[in-house]
Each structure stands twice: as C-alpha cells, then as structure tokens.
Design an enzyme around this catalytic site. Structure first.
Site, PDB file in Angstrom:
ATOM      1  CG  ASP A 134      -2.020   1.037   1.132  1.00  0.00           C
ATOM      2  OD1 ASP A 134      -2.247   1.556   0.025  1.00  0.00           O
ATOM      3  OD2 ASP A 134      -2.661   1.318   2.164  1.00  0.00           O
ATOM      4  CE1 TYR A 148      -4.994  -4.989   8.351  1.00  0.00           C
ATOM      5  CE2 TYR A 148      -2.752  -5.055   7.487  1.00  0.00           C
ATOM      6  CZ  TYR A 148      -3.945  -4.387   7.666  1.00  0.00           C
ATOM      7  OH  TYR A 148      -4.091  -3.119   7.182  1.00  0.00           O
ATOM      8  CB  ILE A 172      -3.913  -2.604  12.271  1.00  0.00           C
ATOM      9  CG1 ILE A 172      -2.781  -1.827  11.597  1.00  0.00           C
ATOM     10  CG2 ILE A 172      -4.724  -3.401  11.269  1.00  0.00           C
ATOM     11  CD1 ILE A 172      -1.805  -2.704  10.840  1.00  0.00           C
ATOM     12  CG  PHE A 178       2.802   1.045   7.908  1.00  0.00           C
ATOM     13  CD1 PHE A 178       1.982   1.307   6.827  1.00  0.00           C
ATOM     14  CD2 PHE A 178       2.498  -0.040   8.719  1.00  0.00           C
ATOM     15  CE1 PHE A 178       0.877   0.514   6.554  1.00  0.00           C
ATOM     16  CE2 PHE A 178       1.396  -0.837   8.460  1.00  0.00           C
ATOM     17  CZ  PHE A 178       0.581  -0.571   7.369  1.00  0.00           C
TER      18      PHE A 178
END
Length: 272
Positions: A200, A244, A218, A262
């Site tokens: 993403d 997840y 999350i 990230f």
C-alpha cells in the site's frame, strides 16, 4: 480515500469449509458391466477404455476430489460397495439407519442421509487437522522472520520499542502535536513486507495526504503514529499480533503472521 489494506478491521474472516457433496448424485442409465471401471488396475489400461466409459471415469475422479481425505481400505471399499449396490438395486438395508432406510424407500435420497452427514463431519475434521498443521508451520516460519526484523529495527538509531513490541524508528523530528486515539491524522505512508514488497502507498492515490481516524486502523499503526509529532517522519515496524494477525489478505498480498513496515510522514492532526 481510505486504503483497503490499512483500514481493514482486525476481526478475522470466517472461512467456510468446502464439504464433499455426498448426496443427490443421480446416475441414470449407467451401463452394467462385469468388469466395472473401478476394477481398472493399471494406468495403461485407461487407453483401452471405451469412449462411452470415459465420462463415467471422469465423474469418479471428480467425486474422489470432492471427498478429499477418504482413506483407502475400508472407507473406499464401503463407499464403492454402497454406490454399486444402489446402481444394481441390491442395497443391504441392514447397513442403513431406520431414518435413512425410510428415505430410500420413500424415494427421498436427494435429502441428506445420516450416514452421509457423519462422513462429511469426518472429512471436514481431517481437513481442519491438515489446515491447522500447515498454518502452524507457516506461523512458526513467519514469526521467526518477524522477530529478526523487529530486533534489527530496535537497534537502529532513533528507535523506540513500545511495550506491545511495535518499534518506531524516528527520522525527521516534528514540532507539532502528537495524534491521540481520539484524533484524525493526516499523513503520507507506504506499507511493505520484510521482503520489500509494497502492499500500500498513499501517494499512488495522488499527492494529497490521506486522512483517517486513529481508531479505525490496526492497533500497531495507531500506536506508532501516536509517537510522531506533526511534521515528523518515522518507520513503524509492527509485529503480526498488532497487525493483521492470522489473516491472509488479498490472496497473498499480506500473508498471515506478517510483520508490517510503514514509512510515514505526519502532516496534520484534527481533534475528533
């Protein structure tokens, strides 16, 4: 626009077991033979199989695939005997429950039979055991890799390890407010796996930053973002428990038990 990957709820998706179709198969007009297809003993004999017999052989292959974990020996032999006895009109009703016998006599064999349901439970149980074993093996391998990634991140300059195991590696230091769980945060971000595969990237949807409530993402992502001031950038490394979990997202886009990485740049915070 909210990313489907980031905004996905933590709740696991229930996976439906695909049961074998044990009832309702009507074999009409089957040719009787002293040497049935089931008796073919060697693959070389298949070439001499009459063309009109081959579709029936294929049906057997398909049924075998649907039944999956049926075991050779008593189970296969009993199944084939029940099949041939029904086709030949020689069913031994002493092997049936009274309920199943009544259904057969009443021409209601398209309805579920107790024996068939019992077999279905057995096959589903075997399938679950196999799937659980594969999942445990996958979890072990992914956890080992994830732990190494987290340990390496925790040793980087500017790293902060949170009690949950999330690691925040600060880059540019911000000077504005820090987002809380009740705020909306505006940011640019890129999410990837330990392999470097990007799942993403907010910039793929345009130059405008993405905005969403901190409570909608999350846990590991919101925990990491809460450590970054407006104007700052950082790398957030999230263990699978705070990501997840055991979900396999997007046909392998994010495999189960994945550590998530990230890279973020916090642009603004709006109190909710």
């Amino acid at each position: 626009e909210k990313s489907a990957a980031v905004m996905l709820a933590r709740s696991s998706c229930a996976a439906a077991l695909r049961g074998a179709a044990l009832g309702g198969v009507a074999l009409r007009g089957a040719a009787r033979s002293a040497a049935p297809v089931f008796g073919v003993a060697h693959p070389r004999a298949f070439a001499s199989m009459p063309d009109e017999a081959k579709p029936w052989y294929v049906l057997g292959v398909q049924m075998g695939h649907q039944m999956g974990d049926i075991k050779a020996g008593v189970e296969v032999d009993s199944f084939l005997k029940g099949l041939t006895d029904k086709l030949n009109g020689t069913v031994d009703e002493s092997n049936l429950s009274k309920e199943d016998s009544d259904k057969m006599r009443g021409g209601r064999l398209a309805e579920p039979l107790s024996g068939g349901l019992e077999v279905l439970k057995i096959l589903q149980g075997r399938q679950k055991v196999r799937e659980d074993a594969l999942r445990d093996a996958s979890k072990g391998a992914a956890t080992e890799i994830g732990n190494k990634v987290l340990e390496a991140a925790a040793k980087e300059p500017g790293a902060l390890k949170l009690p949950s195991g999330v690691v925040v590696v600060h880059g540019k230091e911000g000077e504005g407010a820090q987002p809380t769980l009740t705020d909306k945060v505006k940011l640019h971000y890129k999410g990837s796996l330990h392999t470097g595969k990007v799942f993403d990237n907010s910039r793929d949807r345009g130059d405008a930053p993405t905005e969403f409530p901190m409570s909608d993402v999350i846990p590991g992502f919101s925990q990491g973002l809460a450590q970054i001031k407006v104007g700052g950038s950082a790398k957030i490394v999230i263990p699978y428990e705070e990501g997840y979990g055991d979900q396999d997202l997007g046909q392998g886009l994010i495999p189960a038990f994945s550590v998530l990485i990230f890279e973020v740049e916090v642009v603004g915070v709006t109190p909710k």
